[in-house]
Design an enzyme around this catalytic site. Structure first.
Site, short mmCIF file in Angstrom:
data_model
loop_
_atom_site.label_atom_id
_atom_site.label_comp_id
_atom_site.label_asym_id
_atom_site.label_seq_id
_atom_site.Cartn_x
_atom_site.Cartn_y
_atom_site.Cartn_z
N ARG A 1 1.61 -72.58 -34.69
CA ARG A 1 2.57 -74.44 -33.88
C ARG A 1 1.15 -75.42 -33.71
O ARG A 1 0.78 -75.53 -32.34
CB ARG A 1 3.08 -73.26 -32.85
CG ARG A 1 4.01 -74.27 -32.28
CD ARG A 1 4.17 -74.09 -30.55
NE ARG A 1 3.37 -74.04 -29.88
CZ ARG A 1 2.57 -73.74 -28.79
NH1 ARG A 1 3.94 -73.02 -28.16
NH2 ARG A 1 2.16 -74.11 -28.02
N HIS B 1 4.99 -75.99 -27.78
CA HIS B 1 6.32 -75.35 -27.79
C HIS B 1 7.79 -75.38 -28.11
O HIS B 1 8.24 -75.25 -28.59
CB HIS B 1 6.20 -73.88 -26.36
CG HIS B 1 7.32 -72.87 -26.01
ND1 HIS B 1 7.28 -72.19 -27.42
CD2 HIS B 1 8.41 -72.74 -25.77
CE1 HIS B 1 8.18 -70.99 -27.17
NE2 HIS B 1 9.13 -71.50 -25.90
N TYR C 1 -3.34 -76.22 -22.23
CA TYR C 1 -3.55 -75.54 -21.75
C TYR C 1 -4.38 -74.92 -23.76
O TYR C 1 -5.69 -73.69 -23.22
CB TYR C 1 -2.36 -74.15 -21.93
CG TYR C 1 -1.46 -74.09 -22.94
CD1 TYR C 1 -1.06 -73.87 -24.23
CD2 TYR C 1 0.10 -74.97 -22.71
CE1 TYR C 1 0.08 -74.09 -25.34
CE2 TYR C 1 1.02 -74.96 -23.12
CZ TYR C 1 0.58 -74.36 -24.94
OH TYR C 1 2.65 -75.10 -25.10
#
Length: 319
Positions: A257, A261, A270
């Site tokens: 990805r 998100h 993160y």
């Protein structure tokens, strides 16, 4: 399933087209030149749709949106493998699969804008609507496939979910039923490495996600999710097997990805920038472009035409 297969298993990664555009012609699906171009154009259209959706969200014209950037090969190639009689059950990041099956793009934009008209199933489409709850589409798809088997319908069902959903009970319950009743379903896990901020390594100690299938009595395999040929071949063979009454298959499509998100997320909090940079080198669109250039199917004029047509289509979809 033979006992020896249940006791000893091996998960193989199917790779056909590498990141430099080199292709194993012996494994490549028997595509005509026109089909290769169509796959490329569908992936470009998917990314163009996705880029505009992100802009629309930032302008406040649609709500929270999940980007599919980097996962175009997995979505387009797998959906491209479906027969017209088959059914598709999406999660919430499958814009490329919708586009490959001909679902109107304006309806996707309507859905993300909160307009329920975007969820109305066109009579010609064998696609269920977007599933936001994580993993719940899997038991739905398995139940649908089970019903088709009981009725004697020679169809296959393709259901998408992510690596994060593979940690949900719904997915395991669905796989258990799929194995017990040998239903004609293909479970395609888009392993994009991150379940929001939780990395793949924190979700399971298993070496692969595909190997879980063996616990439920059916085949599991991996495909290079940024390789459009590998994903197509793996999905096509699994769908053919399902229609032939030989039971389910779990495909772990290993991809990435590239974006956040959703538009409510900030992946920089993160994950390391270097990780993203490494995966950008494996971009599925760039990979196919290199191959097409090598065999004489791509040039600058063709690229300009593809980009212009994609931009016009998404503009018309917004209206």
């Amino acid at each position: 399933m033979p006992r020896e297969l249940a006791e000893r298993f091996e998960v193989n990664m199917l790779k056909i087209l590498d990141e430099n555009g080199n292709c194993d012609e012996a494994l490549k699906p028997n595509f005509r030149d026109e089909q290769i171009k169509q796959l490329y154009e569908l992936m470009v259209l998917t990314r163009t749709f996705d880029d505009l959706a992100l802009k629309l969200q930032r302008e406040g014209r649609i709500g929270t949106y999940p980007s599919s950037r980097g996962q175009e090969a997995t979505q387009v190639a797998s959906a491209y493998a479906l027969e017209d009689s088959d059914w598709l059950f999406p999660a919430f990041r499958e814009s490329g699969a919708y586009i490959a099956r001909g679902w109107p793009m304006e309806m996707q934009y309507q859905y993300w804008a909160g307009d329920e008209r975007g969820s109305r199933l066109p009579e010609s489409m064998r696609i269920f609507t977007i599933s936001i709850p994580v993993g719940t589409q899997v038991p739905h798809a398995v139940g649908f496939a089970w019903a088709a088997k009981l009725k004697g319908d020679k169809i296959a069902v393709l259901v998408y979910f992510g690596d994060g959903a593979s940690s949900e009970g719904d997915v395991h319950e669905g796989m258990n039923f799929a194995g017990v009743f040998k239903v004609p379903v293909v479970l395609l896990c888009q392993n994009n490495q991150w379940a929001i901020s939780v990395p793949r390594s924190k979700q399971t100690a298993a070496a692969t996600l595909a190997q879980r299938a063996f616990s439920y009595g059916f085949e599991g395999l991996q495909a290079d999710g940024n390789d459009v040929f590998a994903v197509y071949r793996a999905t096509k063979e699994a769908l053919d097997k399902a229609r032939a009454g030989k039971g389910p298959t779990l495909i772990e499509s290993v991809t990435y990805r590239m974006g956040d998100h959703t538009t409510s997320d900030d992946a920089l909090r993160y994950r390391m920038k270097q990780e993203l940079e490494e995966w950008v080198k494996r971009d599925p669109i760039e990979r196919l472009r290199k191959y097409m250039n090598r065999i004489g199917l791509w040039n600058d004029n063709y690229e300009k035409k593809v980009q212009a047509e994609a931009a016009e289509k998404v503009r018309n979809a917004v209206g």
